[in-house]
Design a protein around this motif. Structure first.
Motif, short mmCIF file in Angstrom:
data_model
loop_
_atom_site.label_atom_id
_atom_site.label_comp_id
_atom_site.label_asym_id
_atom_site.label_seq_id
_atom_site.Cartn_x
_atom_site.Cartn_y
_atom_site.Cartn_z
N TYR A 128 0.84 -1.21 0.00
CA TYR A 128 0.00 0.00 0.00
C TYR A 128 0.88 1.26 0.00
CZ TYR A 128 -3.68 3.27 1.28
OH TYR A 128 -4.56 4.32 1.27
N ALA A 154 2.72 1.93 -3.18
CA ALA A 154 1.83 2.63 -4.10
C ALA A 154 1.78 4.12 -3.76
CB ALA A 154 0.43 2.01 -4.03
N TYR A 155 1.70 4.43 -2.47
CA TYR A 155 1.67 5.84 -2.05
C TYR A 155 2.91 6.59 -2.57
CZ TYR A 155 1.83 10.03 0.77
OH TYR A 155 1.90 11.35 1.14
N ILE A 156 4.10 5.97 -2.38
CA ILE A 156 5.35 6.61 -2.81
C ILE A 156 5.29 6.89 -4.32
CG2 ILE A 156 7.86 6.22 -3.10
CD1 ILE A 156 7.42 6.36 -0.19
N VAL A 202 -5.05 9.36 0.58
CA VAL A 202 -4.47 8.01 0.56
C VAL A 202 -3.74 7.74 1.89
CG1 VAL A 202 -2.86 6.47 -0.65
CG2 VAL A 202 -4.26 8.07 -1.95
N LEU A 208 -5.71 0.77 7.42
CA LEU A 208 -5.07 -0.53 7.18
C LEU A 208 -4.08 -0.86 8.31
CD1 LEU A 208 -5.08 -2.66 4.84
CD2 LEU A 208 -3.03 -1.54 3.99
N LEU A 226 2.77 7.56 -6.12
CA LEU A 226 1.77 8.58 -6.52
C LEU A 226 2.45 9.86 -7.01
CD1 LEU A 226 -0.87 8.36 -3.63
CD2 LEU A 226 -1.12 7.56 -5.96
#
Lengths: 253, 251
Positions: free
Chosen positions: A203, A206-208, A224, A231, A210
């Motif tokens: 997760y 994925a954030y990094i 996000v 989570l 963005l």
């Protein structure tokens, strides 16, 4: 007074400090809030260190147990943010999650998970220390992201916190993998604990990423970061609940 | 057509979708394992293909979707890395080595990630594992010959509060091949390695015996890749973000 009692008393003093700090913050007396926060944090630090001798001999793991180490880590991050950003108004926001997680520590059964044959390695406390610090970064990041979305904070500090949380979380996974390999012969196990950690890691990867997609501006990233906290909390406190059952059952192996 | 396919495979947007989907898939999987441990826990002792023959049913759908997404992510990461390296390489003389290495670091991290990912694939589909209960005096036939348990030396915590006071246990072994005997010692968290196998001392938590020791014998060609790939990626990441932070402050 035994070391276990000293650890408990210093935690109660720390909690008292945080409590006064929260009320001072609500009354807009930021300077008083800060003084009481530092008072609380110093006692909290003593409480965490003495947890290492809780059983009468030194055992590092209880110092990094999530329930007590998470509010300390949040406090530590709060101090760093306060030191680097030098914004007193930020303080009333920072103290809230520290206080909230200290309440959980306060009501949680006291005691420590005893040692067992397979946590007698420094990789074990290293894993827990990095993991909990990472959780604290994610939680504080999400909390500050919430105020960023509501335009109460102008500087996107949350983004830095999430990035450093991710770095710490990655390191924790390496320490955990080495520990698991030495103890059980495999760095990864098909266990809910390992899959949960992998889910959190993916997760935040994925954030990094963005940052490399144009339409994801800071406000969307803040969303996000906030969702990521859910989570983290779900997976983190699920294990604390199991730990609670283990403590009540008195199992230590 | 080929260019469009490459652009699709090397797209960061695709990485994002895949990563969010994998996180979701893993969350679902974690709950399957938590609530159906009888089905999924044996995966830790068996290769995936062997496990699937015995336990594979409707509940294992999430493992297939997980593998599919991971393969797709592997291809996507490889394509992104190649794409980026192809763009970076001609510029290598433009700046100093430090600056170039900083720019190169994300690609190296992706390569280390792929290394760890392929290690996981090797662990899941190849290798071997055996769990052998032991006590002093046992002579056990194993793949590499025989294993004799010469001595078991447990030590205990001297604390009445502890219900399970086992602190450590040293086990002296003689590993005999056709031609030679190799004396080895293992204890908790201190395995030994022998002819491609690693031997880890374990304790059977479910047994009611006084000292239910067992040895986990593993031949896992993926472990080294997982540990090295993960360690290099994480340390490089720490250095990279620290450098970025320092550079941002200078600016």
């Amino acid at each position: 007074m035994s070391i276990a009692e000293l650890s408990l008393i210093t935690f109660y003093l720390a909690f008292g400090g945080y409590l006064v700090s929260v009320f001072s913050g609500l009354l807009k007396k930021e300077r008083v809030a800060e003084v009481f926060f530092v008072f609380g944090f110093v006692f909290h630090t003593v409480s965490q260190i003495t947890r290492g001798w809780y059983l009468g001999f030194f055992f590092a793991n209880p110092m990094f147990n999530e329930i007590s180490f998470l509010p300390w880590s949040l406090g530590f991050i709060g101090l760093i943010v306060r030191f680097f950003k030098n914004d007193l108004k930020l303080f009333s926001h920072i103290i809230m999650p520290i206080f909230f997680f200290s309440i959980i520590t306060l009501v949680y059964p006291k005691g420590v998970i005893p040692p067992f044959a397979k946590n007698q390695t420094f990789f074990s406390p290293l894993f827990f220390a990095c993991e909990v610090l990472a959780h604290a970064c994610f939680i504080m990041g999400a909390w500050l992201a919430f105020f960023y979305v509501r335009k109460k904070i102008e500087v996107p500090i949350f983004h830095d916190l999430v990035i450093w949380g991710f770095v710490l979380f990655s390191l924790s996974q390496v320490f955990g993998a080495i520990w698991a390999y030495l103890g059980w012969g495999s760095p990864f196990h098909w266990a809910d604990r390992h899959l949960g950690s992998a889910a959190i890691w993916c997760y935040y990867v994925a954030y990094i990423h963005l940052s490399f997609v144009a339409k994801w501006d800071l406000r969307k990233k803040a969303g996000v970061a906030i969702a990521g906290m859910v989570l983290v909390l779900v997976f983190t406190f699920q294990y604390q609940l199991s730990e609670l059952v283990m403590m009540i059952g008195g199992k230590n192996g | 057509m080929v260019k469009a396919l490459w652009r699709f495979l090397a797209s960061v947007k695709l990485s994002l979708y895949l990563l969010f989907l994998i996180a979701l898939n893993l969350t679902i999987g974690a709950y399957y394992i938590k609530y159906c441990p009888g089905i999924f826990r044996p995966l830790n002792q068996m290769l995936f293909q062997e496990w699937f023959k015995v336990f594979g049913d409707g509940k294992s759908w999430w493992i297939f979707s997980f593998f599919f997404l991971l393969i797709f992510l592997g291809i996507n990461t490889g394509a992104c890395t190649l794409d980026r390296l192809a763009g970076l390489w001609p510029k290598r003389r433009g700046s100093g080595f430090g600056q170039f290495f900083l720019k190169l670091s994300p690609s190296l991290m992706h390569i280390f990630f792929l290394m760890a990912l392929s290690g996981h694939a090797l662990s899941v589909f190849t290798g071997a594992q055996k769990v052998i209960p032991i006590k002093a005096g046992d002579i056990i036939s194993v793949e590499l010959g025989t294993m004799e348990v010469k001595e078991v030396r447990p030590t205990f915590w001297k604390n009445s509060l502890l219900k399970n006071p086992l602190r450590q246990c040293a086990v002296a072994l003689d590993l005999k091949t056709d031609s030679q005997t190799y004396p080895k010692e293992i204890s908790f968290l201190h395995p030994c390695w022998f002819q491609g196998w690693s031997l880890h001392l374990d304790v059977d938590q479910k047994s009611k015996e006084q000292l239910p020791l067992r040895i986990i014998m593993k031949k896992d060609p993926g472990t080294r890749l997982i540990l090295l790939g993960g360690a290099f990626m994480s340390v490089l990441m720490l250095w990279y973000f620290f450098q970025l932070n320092t550079n941002n402050k200078k600016d």
